[in-house]
Design a protein around this motif. Structure first.
Motif, mmCIF file in Angstrom:
data_model
loop_
_atom_site.group_PDB
_atom_site.id
_atom_site.type_symbol
_atom_site.label_atom_id
_atom_site.label_comp_id
_atom_site.label_asym_id
_atom_site.label_seq_id
_atom_site.Cartn_x
_atom_site.Cartn_y
_atom_site.Cartn_z
ATOM 1 N N ALA A 152 38.469 32.414 36.053
ATOM 2 C CA ALA A 152 38.569 32.404 34.595
ATOM 3 C C ALA A 152 37.194 32.180 33.971
ATOM 4 N N ASP A 153 36.383 31.326 34.587
ATOM 5 C CA ASP A 153 35.015 31.102 34.102
ATOM 6 C C ASP A 153 34.194 32.386 34.171
ATOM 7 N N VAL A 154 34.334 33.109 35.288
ATOM 8 C CA VAL A 154 33.620 34.380 35.415
ATOM 9 C C VAL A 154 34.076 35.343 34.330
ATOM 10 N N ARG A 155 35.373 35.417 34.120
ATOM 11 C CA ARG A 155 35.917 36.342 33.105
ATOM 12 C C ARG A 155 35.346 36.014 31.729
ATOM 13 N N PRO A 211 29.624 50.202 33.652
ATOM 14 C CA PRO A 211 30.922 49.905 33.019
ATOM 15 C C PRO A 211 31.326 48.449 33.252
ATOM 16 N N MET A 212 30.949 47.584 32.344
ATOM 17 C CA MET A 212 31.157 46.153 32.552
ATOM 18 C C MET A 212 32.632 45.801 32.732
ATOM 19 N N GLY A 213 33.526 46.626 32.184
ATOM 20 C CA GLY A 213 34.946 46.357 32.373
ATOM 21 C C GLY A 213 35.373 46.409 33.829
ATOM 22 N N ALA A 214 34.590 47.091 34.666
ATOM 23 C CA ALA A 214 34.936 47.161 36.091
ATOM 24 C C ALA A 214 34.835 45.786 36.751
ATOM 25 N N PHE A 215 33.955 44.921 36.239
ATOM 26 C CA PHE A 215 33.906 43.555 36.775
ATOM 27 C C PHE A 215 35.219 42.826 36.492
ATOM 28 N N GLU A 216 35.808 43.091 35.325
ATOM 29 C CA GLU A 216 37.108 42.495 35.004
ATOM 30 C C GLU A 216 38.170 42.960 36.003
ATOM 31 N N GLU A 217 38.127 44.239 36.378
ATOM 32 C CA GLU A 217 39.074 44.748 37.364
ATOM 33 C C GLU A 217 38.876 44.068 38.713
ATOM 34 N N LEU A 218 37.620 43.829 39.059
ATOM 35 C CA LEU A 218 37.343 43.126 40.318
ATOM 36 C C LEU A 218 37.941 41.723 40.288
ATOM 37 N N VAL A 219 37.802 41.039 39.171
ATOM 38 C CA VAL A 219 38.427 39.716 39.033
ATOM 39 C C VAL A 219 39.939 39.836 39.190
ATOM 40 N N ASP A 220 40.529 40.867 38.586
ATOM 41 C CA ASP A 220 41.975 41.076 38.731
ATOM 42 C C ASP A 220 42.364 41.186 40.203
ATOM 43 N N GLY A 221 41.575 41.963 40.965
ATOM 44 C CA GLY A 221 41.887 42.158 42.378
ATOM 45 C C GLY A 221 41.749 40.884 43.182
ATOM 46 N N VAL A 222 40.710 40.105 42.897
ATOM 47 C CA VAL A 222 40.527 38.853 43.627
ATOM 48 C C VAL A 222 41.642 37.866 43.269
ATOM 49 N N GLU A 223 42.127 37.916 42.049
ATOM 50 C CA GLU A 223 43.268 37.074 41.688
ATOM 51 C C GLU A 223 44.502 37.439 42.517
ATOM 52 N N MET A 224 44.662 38.717 42.847
ATOM 53 C CA MET A 224 45.761 39.107 43.729
ATOM 54 C C MET A 224 45.623 38.419 45.082
#
Length: 296
Positions: free
Chosen positions: A66-69, A96-109
């Motif tokens: 969440a801090d990274v996000r 595409p900075m939004g791709a970092f958000e997707e990476l966070v989504d994947g790590v949350e999985m």
């Protein structure tokens, strides 16, 4: 405290040299400014990935992600050198900075211990944790405009992640993680388990058959993703070809000897990785063509 941008890039390049056991062979082929930018991208992606793989309790991992996000909303406002470098790279290049958000989504999985019923579900995960990285790399690469390029970069990242999954079945199971889709396990009659020595059980060869099948399936994703190469400039094409070539060679090895993943973590030697990088550099020189994008 103000962090000098060049110092921030140097810190990211040190992280990349130290931690990127496969990607570093490709990254070093780039011109210095793009190498610095891709090192910054790698350093932040690595930080996100390390949160998921670290020893923190689950709640602490969730908080750290969440801090990274939150930091991604305005990375230039942070004194953190990795974020400073990423923010500068994103100002200069179409990252595409939004791709970092997707990476966070994947790590949350990963943190939530998600398992996958079907291959399509697994592809969704791979798109988050690896397709995102492919698209981030594309933002750094010199390339001609091509509306299909992000899709090819995405496919290449998904291909690499499939190889990672096959290489790490034993290690992941030891960490209570299973990525192979339930439908595939059932199709091949596989129930994942470790024996007393910590090796994967495969008494009837069903696991080896599944691994070979999955490596063959990944080969199709590599073929699709490598359609990106003709649109890339010479050094960027060499970088992409080297990074993907190392994983594709590993995928070929897994396909040829799927039984070996039972008791070891397969990898290429340093000499083999260097040879892939040299072939990629020579190949890009032979097929170089003008490319657009930000100046090198």
């Amino acid at each position: 405290m103000t962090v000098d941008v060049q110092d921030a890039y140097r810190i990211c390049e040190t992280i990349t040299r130290t931690e990127a056991r496969n990607f570093s062979y490709g990254i070093r082929l780039l011109h210095p400014d793009r190498r610095a930018a891709l090192s910054a991208v790698y350093a932040l992606a690595r930080r996100i990935d390390d949160i998921g793989d670290g020893d923190l309790p689950r709640d602490a991992k969730v908080a750290a992600l969440a801090d990274v996000r939150r930091s991604l909303a305005d990375p230039g406002a942070s004194p953190d050198p990795v974020l400073v470098a990423v923010a500068d790279a994103a100002r200069r290049l179409p990252i595409p900075m939004g791709a970092f958000e997707e990476l966070v989504d994947g790590v949350e999985m990963d943190v939530n211990g998600r398992r996958y019923e079907t291959f399509d579900e697994l592809v969704g995960y791979c798109r988050c944790v690896a397709g995102s990285v492919g698209r981030l790399c594309l933002g750094v690469f010199e390339h001609r405009p091509d509306p299909n390029a992000p899709g090819y970069a995405d496919a290449l990242g998904i291909a690499l992640q499939q190889t990672n999954i096959l290489r790490d079945i034993r290690e992941d199971l030891g960490n209570k993680r299973v990525y192979l889709p339930r439908a595939d396990l059932e199709r091949f009659g596989v129930e994942l388990a470790l024996d007393a020595h910590g090796d994967l059980v495969d008494a009837d060869g069903g696991l080896a058959a599944l691994v070979r099948f999955a490596a063959q399936r990944a080969r199709g994703w590599y073929a699709d993703g490598l359609r990106l190469l003709p649109s890339l400039g010479g050094r960027s094409a060499a970088c992409c070809a080297a990074m993907s070539g190392i994983y594709r060679s590993l995928n070929d090895r897994i396909e040829a000897h799927p039984e070996l993943v039972r008791d070891r973590r397969l990898s290429l030697s340093g000499r083999e990785k260097a040879a892939v990088a040299v072939r990629a550099l020579v190949g890009s020189a032979l097929h170089r063509r003008p490319a657009g994008g930000a100046p090198s």
